[in-house]
Design an enzyme around this catalytic site. Structure first.
Site, mmCIF file in Angstrom:
data_model
loop_
_atom_site.group_PDB
_atom_site.id
_atom_site.type_symbol
_atom_site.label_atom_id
_atom_site.label_comp_id
_atom_site.label_asym_id
_atom_site.label_seq_id
_atom_site.Cartn_x
_atom_site.Cartn_y
_atom_site.Cartn_z
ATOM 1 N N ARG A 1 0.387 -10.595 -0.898
ATOM 2 C CA ARG A 1 1.690 -10.395 -1.517
ATOM 3 C C ARG A 1 1.975 -11.503 -2.055
ATOM 4 O O ARG A 1 2.673 -11.739 -3.028
ATOM 5 C CB ARG A 1 2.501 -9.600 -0.810
ATOM 6 C CG ARG A 1 2.230 -8.100 -0.713
ATOM 7 C CD ARG A 1 3.368 -7.400 -0.053
ATOM 8 N NE ARG A 1 3.001 -5.892 -0.183
ATOM 9 C CZ ARG A 1 3.496 -4.712 0.446
ATOM 10 N NH1 ARG A 1 4.345 -5.282 1.469
ATOM 11 N NH2 ARG A 1 3.178 -3.789 0.331
ATOM 12 N N SER B 1 4.633 -7.581 14.597
ATOM 13 C CA SER B 1 4.215 -6.170 13.929
ATOM 14 C C SER B 1 4.676 -4.735 14.817
ATOM 15 O O SER B 1 4.339 -4.615 15.811
ATOM 16 C CB SER B 1 2.655 -6.287 14.138
ATOM 17 O OG SER B 1 2.314 -4.913 13.589
ATOM 18 N N ARG C 1 3.931 -2.040 -3.815
ATOM 19 C CA ARG C 1 5.221 -2.916 -3.892
ATOM 20 C C ARG C 1 5.122 -3.842 -5.046
ATOM 21 O O ARG C 1 6.109 -4.314 -5.472
ATOM 22 C CB ARG C 1 5.638 -3.277 -2.370
ATOM 23 C CG ARG C 1 5.738 -2.183 -1.282
ATOM 24 C CD ARG C 1 6.505 -2.540 -0.253
ATOM 25 N NE ARG C 1 6.544 -1.813 0.861
ATOM 26 C CZ ARG C 1 7.147 -0.383 1.016
ATOM 27 N NH1 ARG C 1 8.200 0.068 0.079
ATOM 28 N NH2 ARG C 1 6.974 0.234 2.059
ATOM 29 N N LYS D 1 -0.846 -7.873 3.982
ATOM 30 C CA LYS D 1 -0.303 -6.385 3.525
ATOM 31 C C LYS D 1 -1.276 -5.758 2.673
ATOM 32 O O LYS D 1 -2.274 -5.985 2.751
ATOM 33 C CB LYS D 1 0.991 -6.688 2.923
ATOM 34 C CG LYS D 1 2.124 -7.089 4.055
ATOM 35 C CD LYS D 1 2.288 -6.085 5.104
ATOM 36 C CE LYS D 1 3.306 -6.635 6.277
ATOM 37 N NZ LYS D 1 3.463 -5.815 7.246
ATOM 38 N N GLY E 1 -1.908 1.100 6.253
ATOM 39 C CA GLY E 1 -2.042 0.558 7.597
ATOM 40 C C GLY E 1 -1.257 1.086 8.599
ATOM 41 O O GLY E 1 -1.809 1.283 9.480
ATOM 42 N N ASP F 1 8.535 -5.845 4.094
ATOM 43 C CA ASP F 1 8.115 -5.225 3.019
ATOM 44 C C ASP F 1 9.115 -5.442 1.453
ATOM 45 O O ASP F 1 8.665 -4.966 0.682
ATOM 46 C CB ASP F 1 8.070 -3.780 3.165
ATOM 47 C CG ASP F 1 7.119 -3.345 4.259
ATOM 48 O OD1 ASP F 1 5.972 -4.038 4.581
ATOM 49 O OD2 ASP F 1 7.286 -2.377 4.846
ATOM 50 N N SER G 1 8.225 4.820 7.486
ATOM 51 C CA SER G 1 7.855 4.517 8.640
ATOM 52 C C SER G 1 8.098 5.846 9.802
ATOM 53 O O SER G 1 7.363 6.353 10.579
ATOM 54 C CB SER G 1 8.496 3.327 9.369
ATOM 55 O OG SER G 1 8.040 2.322 8.658
ATOM 56 N N ARG H 1 -8.270 -4.871 5.482
ATOM 57 C CA ARG H 1 -7.173 -5.448 6.278
ATOM 58 C C ARG H 1 -7.452 -5.523 7.613
ATOM 59 O O ARG H 1 -8.447 -4.792 8.211
ATOM 60 C CB ARG H 1 -5.971 -4.388 6.095
ATOM 61 C CG ARG H 1 -5.380 -4.494 4.516
ATOM 62 C CD ARG H 1 -4.109 -3.347 4.489
ATOM 63 N NE ARG H 1 -2.800 -4.006 5.343
ATOM 64 C CZ ARG H 1 -2.106 -3.169 5.498
ATOM 65 N NH1 ARG H 1 -1.712 -2.193 4.794
ATOM 66 N NH2 ARG H 1 -0.973 -3.784 6.132
HETATM 67 C C1 S3P Z 1 5.325 -0.550 9.426
HETATM 68 C C2 S3P Z 1 5.332 -1.725 9.862
HETATM 69 C C3 S3P Z 1 5.278 -2.911 9.201
HETATM 70 C C4 S3P Z 1 5.492 -2.700 7.742
HETATM 71 C C5 S3P Z 1 4.725 -1.298 7.270
HETATM 72 C C6 S3P Z 1 5.145 -0.224 7.979
HETATM 73 C C7 S3P Z 1 5.525 0.602 10.415
HETATM 74 O O1 S3P Z 1 3.927 -3.606 9.485
HETATM 75 O O2 S3P Z 1 5.079 -3.752 7.026
HETATM 76 O O3 S3P Z 1 5.078 -0.949 5.761
HETATM 77 O O4 S3P Z 1 5.721 1.519 10.059
HETATM 78 O O5 S3P Z 1 5.203 0.494 11.816
HETATM 79 P P1 S3P Z 1 3.597 -4.534 10.343
HETATM 80 O O6 S3P Z 1 3.391 -3.740 11.770
HETATM 81 O O7 S3P Z 1 1.987 -4.968 9.881
HETATM 82 O O8 S3P Z 1 4.286 -5.692 10.427
#
Ligand code: S3P
Length: 444
Positions: free
Chosen positions: A358, A174, A402, A354, A101, A327, A29, A129
């Site tokens: 999952r 999110s 994962r 995801k 994503g 995650d 992230s 997605r």
């Molecule tokens: C993330 C937010 C999460 C997480 C992803 C990384 C990020 O997703 O599952 O692996 O870096 O902002 P969501 O915002 O869809 O919960």
């Protein structure tokens, strides 16, 4: 990218206890955000410890195509020469965000504030997605976005000439949606706010502050938090040291808990409180996890983590913890399978959207390897087998890193090897996973 045409099946085994010190790669992230904000700042940003997984490399490549200079020095240091807010150029090619994503959704926020046209796609997983969660608020801010039916990639985005500042209440917990709106808000003349009911990871807010942006956070009397950014800040290049990723550390951590006699130390793991739900959960299950040398590095809390084999007990994971370990549920399932008693995970609907569904992927793989489980739309439960796991089956990973790593960890505690149908997706987030696991005693 990871959608390999020749899947390579893989297993992971050990003859004895796991031990030693393992350096987990950089936080995914934080790595994405360091490239993105570096590209939007004025000046040269130097990033050490950047995760060189396919997801982050996709972000780096996208920003190159948008006109920023993103390079890697031989020393491993990454250099981003920013173009300044509003300075990105329309890319000549379709941007391919691979499996990520985070890359796709955060970049859409950035693009919503640039008056340029961009086409975006991704691999089969990313193309399935939901993007409406970001295209809705970004459209309200003035972007024009055409997606495939169902709000899926590929899409085309025309950024707004003049971004409207909005206040947006998150319909789902999110960090990606929160970040997309805040990033678009940077290009507006006013103040943009996001209201979140439960705290999601706050790396965007921290890093914006680090680059000189103005971020306000206010607890609301009715519950939840309002996070606001001032538009048109002067973002100035700033060096970044990326901590080790707690979501990647989760795999060697659970491995050490479930292999008898193990003791493993993982240095400098990110301890941002919006990311530590798994550690709390494993400790509630009886896991021996010790934090030492807790410190702040580059604006983020980190600690060294030592994990010892433990007899685990099943628990009900509190739903309010979901965002801080979203995650980590797949690898928690591996720990739960080895525990005594039932582990129930509730309020986890987001796991269905995801990199794969999952819940479905874990339930299918666990059952195939002799572990009973049950699931509903937003919950799942695992019947622990106190370490008596048959294994022996091959599981489908659905382009999900994962899922692959979680079953490889489970394999370490099973009587017969658990095989994953394809190890390629692991390169998206943990390119040296097999080397690291070999380093603590596994056979890969
Ligand atoms: C993330 C937010 C999460 C997480 C992803 C990384 C990020 O997703 O599952 O692996 O870096 O902002 P969501 O915002 O869809 O919960």
């Amino acid at each position: 990218m990871s959608s390999s045409t020749n899947p390579s099946p893989r297993t992971l085994r050990t003859q004895g206890p796991l031990s030693g010190v393992a350096r987990v790669p950089g936080d995914k992230s934080i790595s994405h955000r360091s490239v993105m904000l570096g590209a939007l700042a004025v000046g040269r940003t130097k990033i050490s410890g950047l995760l060189e997984g396919e997801d982050v490399l996709a972000t780096a490549e996208a920003f190159r195509q948008l006109g920023a200079n993103v390079t890697r020095e031989d020393s491993g240091l990454w250099i981003v020469d920013g173009v300044g807010l509003g300075g990105l150029e329309s890319p000549a090619e379709v941007l391919d965000m691979g499996n990520s994503g985070t890359a796709a959704r955060l970049l859409l926020g950035v693009l919503a504030g640039h008056p340029i046209r961009t086409f975006m796609t991704g691999d089969a997983s990313l193309r399935s997605r939901p993007m409406k969660r970001v295209t809705d608020p970004l459209t309200a801010m003035g972007a024009r976005i055409e997606t495939r039916p169902g709000g899926r990639l590929p899409l085309m985005i025309d950024g707004a000439e003049s971004v409207l500042p909005i206040t947006y209440e998150l319909p789902v917990a999110s960090a990606q949606v929160k970040s997309a709106v805040l990033l678009a808000g940077l290009m507006s003349r006013g103040e943009t706010s996001v209201i979140e009911g439960v705290a999601t990871r706050d790396h965007t807010e921290r890093m914006l502050t680090h680059f000189g942006g103005e971020v306000m956070s206010e607890a609301l009397p009715e519950g939840g938090t309002r996070i606001s950014v001032k538009g048109e800040p002067e973002l100035t290049a700033a060096d970044i040291r990326v901590p080790s990723d707690p979501s990647s550390a989760a795999f060697p951590m659970v491995a050490a808990l479930i292999v008898p006699g193990s003791e493993v130390t993982l240095p400098a793991i990110g301890m941002n409180p919006t990311r530590t739900g798994l550690i709390a959960t494993l400790q509630d299950m009886g896991g021996d996890i010790e934090l030492s040398d807790e410190r702040i590095e580059g604006g983020e809390p980190v600690a060294d983590v030592t994990v010892r084999h433990s007899a685990l007990k099943g628990i009900e994971v509190p739903p309010e913890r979901a965002a801080s370990m979203i995650d980590e549920y797949p690898v928690l399932c591996a720990a739960a399978a080895c525990a005594e008693g039932t582990t129930k995970m509730v309020g986890v609907h987001e796991l269905r959207v995801k990199e794969s569904d999952r819940i479905a992927a874990m339930v299918a793989g666990l059952r195939a390897n002799g572990v009973d489980c049950a699931d509903g739309e937003d919950w799942m439960s695992v019947e622990g087998r106190s370490g008596d796991i048959n294994g022996g089956a091959t599981v489908e990973t659905f382009l999900d890193h994962r899922i692959a790593m979680s079953f490889l960890v489970l394999s370490l505690a099973a009587k017969n090897p658990v095989t994953v149908d394809d190890d390629a997706p692991i390169r998206t987030s943990f390119p040296n996973f097999f080397d690291l696991m070999r380093g603590i005693g596994c056979e890969a």
